[in-house]
Write an enzyme that holds these catalytic residues in place. Structure first.
Site, mmCIF file in Angstrom:
data_model
loop_
_atom_site.group_PDB
_atom_site.id
_atom_site.type_symbol
_atom_site.label_atom_id
_atom_site.label_comp_id
_atom_site.label_asym_id
_atom_site.label_seq_id
_atom_site.Cartn_x
_atom_site.Cartn_y
_atom_site.Cartn_z
ATOM 1 N N HIS A 228 1.731 -2.146 5.611
ATOM 2 C CA HIS A 228 1.524 -2.492 4.205
ATOM 3 C C HIS A 228 2.529 -1.766 3.305
ATOM 4 O O HIS A 228 2.926 -2.289 2.259
ATOM 5 C CB HIS A 228 0.105 -2.122 3.760
ATOM 6 C CG HIS A 228 -0.955 -3.066 4.209
ATOM 7 N ND1 HIS A 228 -1.330 -4.176 3.481
ATOM 8 C CD2 HIS A 228 -1.734 -3.069 5.313
ATOM 9 C CE1 HIS A 228 -2.305 -4.811 4.107
ATOM 10 N NE2 HIS A 228 -2.563 -4.156 5.231
ATOM 11 N N ASP B 295 -3.659 -8.264 3.277
ATOM 12 C CA ASP B 295 -4.983 -8.579 3.815
ATOM 13 C C ASP B 295 -5.576 -9.647 2.920
ATOM 14 O O ASP B 295 -5.596 -9.480 1.690
ATOM 15 C CB ASP B 295 -5.880 -7.341 3.803
ATOM 16 C CG ASP B 295 -5.357 -6.221 4.693
ATOM 17 O OD1 ASP B 295 -4.611 -6.519 5.643
ATOM 18 O OD2 ASP B 295 -5.715 -5.056 4.439
ATOM 19 N N GLU C 205 -7.188 -7.857 13.605
ATOM 20 C CA GLU C 205 -7.771 -8.016 12.260
ATOM 21 C C GLU C 205 -7.520 -9.438 11.763
ATOM 22 O O GLU C 205 -6.370 -9.790 11.475
ATOM 23 C CB GLU C 205 -7.156 -7.005 11.284
ATOM 24 C CG GLU C 205 -7.425 -5.561 11.653
ATOM 25 C CD GLU C 205 -6.731 -4.555 10.740
ATOM 26 O OE1 GLU C 205 -7.000 -3.353 10.889
ATOM 27 O OE2 GLU C 205 -5.917 -4.972 9.878
ATOM 28 N N ARG D 208 0.852 -1.189 0.000
ATOM 29 C CA ARG D 208 0.000 0.000 0.000
ATOM 30 C C ARG D 208 0.885 1.235 0.000
ATOM 31 O O ARG D 208 1.654 1.443 0.947
ATOM 32 C CB ARG D 208 -0.898 0.001 1.239
ATOM 33 C CG ARG D 208 -1.861 1.187 1.361
ATOM 34 C CD ARG D 208 -2.610 1.117 2.688
ATOM 35 N NE ARG D 208 -3.297 -0.158 2.843
ATOM 36 C CZ ARG D 208 -3.791 -0.616 3.999
ATOM 37 N NH1 ARG D 208 -3.648 0.096 5.114
ATOM 38 N NH2 ARG D 208 -4.401 -1.785 4.052
ATOM 39 N N HIS E 188 -5.302 -9.740 8.420
ATOM 40 C CA HIS E 188 -4.044 -8.994 8.287
ATOM 41 C C HIS E 188 -2.853 -9.849 8.730
ATOM 42 O O HIS E 188 -2.781 -10.282 9.882
ATOM 43 C CB HIS E 188 -4.159 -7.734 9.162
ATOM 44 C CG HIS E 188 -2.964 -6.844 9.160
ATOM 45 N ND1 HIS E 188 -2.998 -5.560 8.668
ATOM 46 C CD2 HIS E 188 -1.702 -7.025 9.610
ATOM 47 C CE1 HIS E 188 -1.815 -4.987 8.825
ATOM 48 N NE2 HIS E 188 -1.001 -5.866 9.400
#
Length: 267
Positions: A150, A157, A239, A105, A242
């Site tokens: 990320h 994810d 999460e 990301r 993740h």
């Protein structure tokens, strides 16, 4: 072997994904940063892993495609991609496939999330992604941060899909939203196994080992967690989706090259 071959045949890309890949990419700006040679496209390492890159689409907590996602691609460091390939081989033997929602990301995308979180008037996706969380608490509660693992390239994810499976239908902007913790038959029709919540659900029910998640939902989370941990991944406890590959090649570097094939062209 027959079961694995049948599973591979079931992994054909959705028509929408093929159309996206065939359309022209936005031009790479002059002087745009490129990925280090240690980065690869996951599809080049394992083309059988499904990809549903949510931030390329408006179906995410911001309600719009996110800055920096030029293509619906999963980019990762090579060690993380190879480890994910090993997870996939094990799951295919059991009749499942991995599906990634997000991988590398860029920092510019993280900046977009920060700006969105500060805009308290923008609540368009609240009903689905953060029904019980006041937007003023997103930073304090840890749902939004100014840096993301990320951006280091070894975090992703993801979920598990039972084979054979149809593609997830496209999200239609403006459609009625359903809370991400609603029963699976009521929330957005993701084609994954039932994990108890949808992806990016800002709720304590997303905590991987939340005691309220029981039965098949808990078993599905533990299947993903166990398969990933066996290949060197570490789960983020808050999460279920993740995971980060350890050791990371770039533990202290937050990259900002766009998510695009062109970011890899200098390799």
């Amino acid at each position: 072997m027959p079961r694995i071959t049948a599973a591979l045949r079931a992994l054909a890309l959705p028509v929408a994904a093929l159309m996206a890949l065939a359309s022209p990419a936005p031009a790479q700006a002059e002087g745009e940063p490129e990925a280090p040679k240690e980065f690869v496209a996951l599809s080049d390492v394992d083309p059988t892993i499904r990809q549903e890159i949510r931030y390329f689409t408006p179906h995410n907590f911001t309600g719009r495609p996110v800055e920096g996602y030029r293509r619906p691609l999963c980019l990762l460091t090579r060690p993380a991609a190879k480890a994910l390939h090993r997870v996939q081989r094990q799951l295919l033997r059991r009749g499942y496939t991995l599906k990634v929602y997000d991988c590398y990301r860029p920092q510019r995308a993280v900046n977009t999330f920060v700006d969105w979180a500060k805009d308290l008037d923008d609540q368009r996706m609240k009903r689905e992604f953060y029904p019980h969380v006041d937007k003023t608490r997103l930073f304090e509660d840890g749902y939004i941060a100014e840096k993301s693992g990320h951006s280091r390239g070894s975090t992703m994810d993801l979920t598990i899909v039972k084979l054979p499976a149809l593609p997830t239908r496209p999200y239609i902007p403006g459609e009625k939203l359903v809370p991400c913790y609603a029963p699976q038959k009521e929330r957005f029709p993701d084609n994954s196994v039932d994990m108890g919540t949808g992806y990016d659900c800002f709720d304590t029910l997303s905590h991987t080992l939340d005691p309220r998640i029981k039965g098949k939902q808990r078993a599905n989370r533990l299947l993903l967690k166990g398969a990933m941990e066996a290949q060197g991944f570490v789960n983020l406890a808050e999460e279920w989706w993740h995971f980060t590959y350890k050791p990371e090649p770039f533990p202290d570097t937050y990259f900002d090259f766009p998510v695009s094939r062109r970011s890899l062209t200098g390799h």
